[in-house]
Design a protein around this motif. Structure first.
Motif, PDB file in Angstrom:
ATOM      1  N   GLY A  16       0.826  -1.210   0.000  1.00 49.69           N
ATOM      2  CA  GLY A  16       0.000   0.000   0.000  1.00 49.69           C
ATOM      3  C   GLY A  16       0.855   1.253   0.000  1.00 49.69           C
ATOM      4  O   GLY A  16       2.076   1.191  -0.189  1.00 49.69           O
ATOM      5  N   ALA A  89      -4.665  -2.570   6.324  1.00 45.97           N
ATOM      6  CA  ALA A  89      -5.950  -2.040   6.774  1.00 45.97           C
ATOM      7  C   ALA A  89      -6.773  -1.617   5.573  1.00 45.97           C
ATOM      8  O   ALA A  89      -6.240  -1.388   4.482  1.00 45.97           O
ATOM      9  N   THR A 130      -3.808   5.783  13.894  1.00 43.61           N
ATOM     10  CA  THR A 130      -4.082   7.049  13.199  1.00 43.61           C
ATOM     11  C   THR A 130      -4.576   8.125  14.166  1.00 43.61           C
ATOM     12  O   THR A 130      -5.168   7.799  15.210  1.00 43.61           O
ATOM     13  N   ALA A 183      -0.597  11.205  11.385  1.00 38.67           N
ATOM     14  CA  ALA A 183      -1.470  12.239  10.817  1.00 38.67           C
ATOM     15  C   ALA A 183      -1.766  11.894   9.356  1.00 38.67           C
ATOM     16  O   ALA A 183      -1.252  10.907   8.829  1.00 38.67           O
TER      17      ALA A 183
HETATM   18  P1  NAD Z   1      -3.474   1.777   1.776  1.00 37.58           P
HETATM   19  O1  NAD Z   1      -4.956   1.662   1.653  1.00 37.58           O
HETATM   20  O2  NAD Z   1      -2.716   2.520   0.738  1.00 37.58           O
HETATM   21  O3  NAD Z   1      -2.827   0.315   1.877  1.00 37.58           O
HETATM   22  C1  NAD Z   1      -3.365  -0.699   2.676  1.00 37.58           C
HETATM   23  C2  NAD Z   1      -2.617  -1.980   2.349  1.00 37.58           C
HETATM   24  O4  NAD Z   1      -3.146  -3.031   3.195  1.00 37.58           O
HETATM   25  C3  NAD Z   1      -2.784  -2.438   0.901  1.00 37.58           C
HETATM   26  O5  NAD Z   1      -1.555  -2.898   0.397  1.00 37.58           O
HETATM   27  C4  NAD Z   1      -3.800  -3.578   1.009  1.00 37.58           C
HETATM   28  O6  NAD Z   1      -3.678  -4.529  -0.031  1.00 37.58           O
HETATM   29  C5  NAD Z   1      -3.424  -4.159   2.359  1.00 37.58           C
HETATM   30  N1  NAD Z   1      -4.535  -4.901   2.981  1.00 37.58           N
HETATM   31  C6  NAD Z   1      -5.821  -4.486   3.114  1.00 37.58           C
HETATM   32  N2  NAD Z   1      -6.545  -5.450   3.725  1.00 37.58           N
HETATM   33  C7  NAD Z   1      -5.691  -6.476   3.999  1.00 37.58           C
HETATM   34  C8  NAD Z   1      -5.847  -7.739   4.641  1.00 37.58           C
HETATM   35  N3  NAD Z   1      -7.033  -8.139   5.100  1.00 37.58           N
HETATM   36  N4  NAD Z   1      -4.766  -8.533   4.761  1.00 37.58           N
HETATM   37  C9  NAD Z   1      -3.553  -8.129   4.265  1.00 37.58           C
HETATM   38  N5  NAD Z   1      -3.350  -6.970   3.646  1.00 37.58           N
HETATM   39  C10 NAD Z   1      -4.413  -6.145   3.517  1.00 37.58           C
HETATM   40  O7  NAD Z   1      -3.227   2.370   3.225  1.00 37.58           O
HETATM   41  P2  NAD Z   1      -2.176   3.443   3.760  1.00 37.58           P
HETATM   42  O8  NAD Z   1      -2.706   4.785   3.521  1.00 37.58           O
HETATM   43  O9  NAD Z   1      -0.821   3.066   3.280  1.00 37.58           O
HETATM   44  O10 NAD Z   1      -2.273   3.171   5.326  1.00 37.58           O
HETATM   45  C11 NAD Z   1      -1.428   2.210   5.950  1.00 37.58           C
HETATM   46  C12 NAD Z   1      -1.723   2.193   7.446  1.00 37.58           C
HETATM   47  O11 NAD Z   1      -1.503   3.497   7.984  1.00 37.58           O
HETATM   48  C13 NAD Z   1      -3.163   1.842   7.780  1.00 37.58           C
HETATM   49  O12 NAD Z   1      -3.167   1.043   8.931  1.00 37.58           O
HETATM   50  C14 NAD Z   1      -3.820   3.185   8.046  1.00 37.58           C
HETATM   51  O13 NAD Z   1      -4.916   3.058   8.930  1.00 37.58           O
HETATM   52  C15 NAD Z   1      -2.662   3.926   8.670  1.00 37.58           C
HETATM   53  N6  NAD Z   1      -2.692   5.392   8.519  1.00 37.58           N
HETATM   54  C16 NAD Z   1      -2.855   5.963   7.283  1.00 37.58           C
HETATM   55  C17 NAD Z   1      -2.816   7.339   7.153  1.00 37.58           C
HETATM   56  C18 NAD Z   1      -2.946   8.020   5.804  1.00 37.58           C
HETATM   57  O14 NAD Z   1      -2.954   9.253   5.749  1.00 37.58           O
HETATM   58  N7  NAD Z   1      -3.001   7.300   4.696  1.00 37.58           N
HETATM   59  C19 NAD Z   1      -2.624   8.140   8.278  1.00 37.58           C
HETATM   60  C20 NAD Z   1      -2.456   7.519   9.530  1.00 37.58           C
HETATM   61  C21 NAD Z   1      -2.480   6.136   9.627  1.00 37.58           C
END
Ligand code: NAD
Ligand code: TYD
Length: 346
Positions: A16, A89, A130, A183
């Protein structure tokens, strides 16, 4: 940065946005470390995010669901994993409003399964949480790690449940865990459902920019690089059992963010359309990051630079996002925006 002894990481969600940036950063900083990406490859998980690294003998991919206990256990045992970093996630608030149940499956039950495997095999778990778990923050406050969690969307509620399960396992079973609460991140490889990549790619295509409500909601737009160094700092120097906020500590309104995107891409501000608001839209997120700073970490980007740099990345990497936008994404876009844009105001 202190060197780690060779360590074998299972990075869930490593295909991701943040996970792939973290894997690239970690492998560069710790060439002695072996990384196994464990990813279900949902719509947001893209192998090509790590295209330049798959040839490395230190990187491998296991395609699987974090809710599949046997598969997670096998991946850990086969690769002598000593640290799980859980990025996996469902991550988009609007998707959680359209279809919330998968958020509970992956974010809550999936994290629970990882905790069970970590407990059984005595593996450290670092969980990516988050700022949304704190809920909407009043103007005179910045969230600190001991604040009560008050999530308000299905996404945020599922992340809060996961966050609290991780803490409960540390208390009940004494397993070694750490948590970072990030964030709003921006930067390369962010799926274009999120605001900054959506607005950047729409602007590049001269399509309207759908701003929810008055656009005065406030977010801390942090560069993903700074999130990666924050996680690294906690992995190397964080206190086991503790939670650390990761952001810049400075917010801007969404309208300010849109101005930066449009100015960076040299596009007309008339593209902005105010559309029907997101239900339950959190007005403001804001975190105090002193606890992480006390470990010696500091962000390299201010939020304005972070947003501008992200917008430029989308202008320079059309081959990454054009196939996404012309594929399954269209169906989601129609559902989320067609009616909103039809009734839009300037
Ligand atoms: P994203 O949606 O880009 O990537 C999520 C990844 O998780 C993908 O590669 C997906 O294939 C994988 N995934 C989803 N369900 C799955 C499962 N059941 N089993 C295995 N893999 C699975 O997300 P992101 O933006 O890179 O966020 C990554 C983490 O950071 C998350 O936990 C998110 O809650 C947290 N987060 C994100 C942000 C943001 O701004 N994007 C901010 C704070 C925290
Ligand atoms: P988003 O990237 O979805 O992150 P989050 O909701 O998790 O903070 O959205 C960032 C901000 O931009 C948020 O206040 C909602 C707003 N937004 C819009 O105004 N229009 C949009 O089309 C999207 C996706 C978000």
């Amino acid at each position: 940065m202190t060197r780690l002894h060779p360590i074998n990481l299972l990075v869930t969600g490593g295909c991701g946005f943040i996970g792939s940036n973290f894997v690239r950063y970690w492998m560069r900083q710790h060439p002695e470390s072996k990384v196994v990406v464990y990813d279900k490859l949902t719509y947001a998980g893209r192998k090509e995010n790590l295209a330049d690294l798959w040839d490395s003998p230190n990187l491998s991919l296991v395609v699987g669901d974090i809710g599949d206990m046997d598969a997670v256990r096998r991946a850990c045992q086969d690769n002598a994993i000593d640290l799980i970093v859980n990025f996996a996630a469902e991550t988009h608030v609007d998707q959680s409003i359209l279809g919330p149940l998968v958020f509970t499956d992956t974010n809550v039950r999936g994290t629970h399964v990882l905790l069970e495997v970590a407990r059984e095999l005595s593996i450290r778990l670092h969980h990516i949480s988050t700022d949304e778990v704190y809920g909407h923050i009043r103007d005179d406050h910045q969230s600190v790690e001991t604040d009560e969690l008050a999530p308000r969307s299905p996404y945020a509620a599922s992340k809060a449940a996961a966050d609290q399960l991780v803490q409960a396992y540390a208390i009940t079973y004494g397993i070694p865990v750490t948590i970072t609460r990030g964030a709003n991140n921006v930067g390369p490889y962010q799926y274009p459902e999120k605001a900054v990549p959506l607005f950047s790619t729409n602007a590049i295509l001269n399509e309207p920019i759908p701003v929810y409500g008055d656009g005065l909601q406030m977010r801390d737009y942090a560069h993903v690089h700074d999130h990666c160094t924050g996680i690294e700092t906690v992995l190397l120097r964080g206190i086991i059992g503790e939670v650390y906020n990761v952001g810049t500590g400075r917010e801007m309104t969404n309208l300010e963010m849109v101005d930066i995107v449009l100015d960076t891409l040299d596009k007309d501000h008339a593209l902005v359309k105010h559309v029907t608001d997101r239900p339950g839209h959190d007005r403001r997120y804001s975190m105090n990051v002193d606890k992480l700073r006390a470990l010696g970490w500091q962000p390299q980007y201010d939020p304005k630079q972070a947003v501008a740099e992200a917008a430029r990345w989308y202008a320079e990497n059309r081959t990454w996002w054009e196939p996404i936008r012309s594929g399954e994404f269209r169906e989601y876009y129609e559902k989320q925006y067609a009616e909103r844009l039809a009734g839009a105001g300037q």
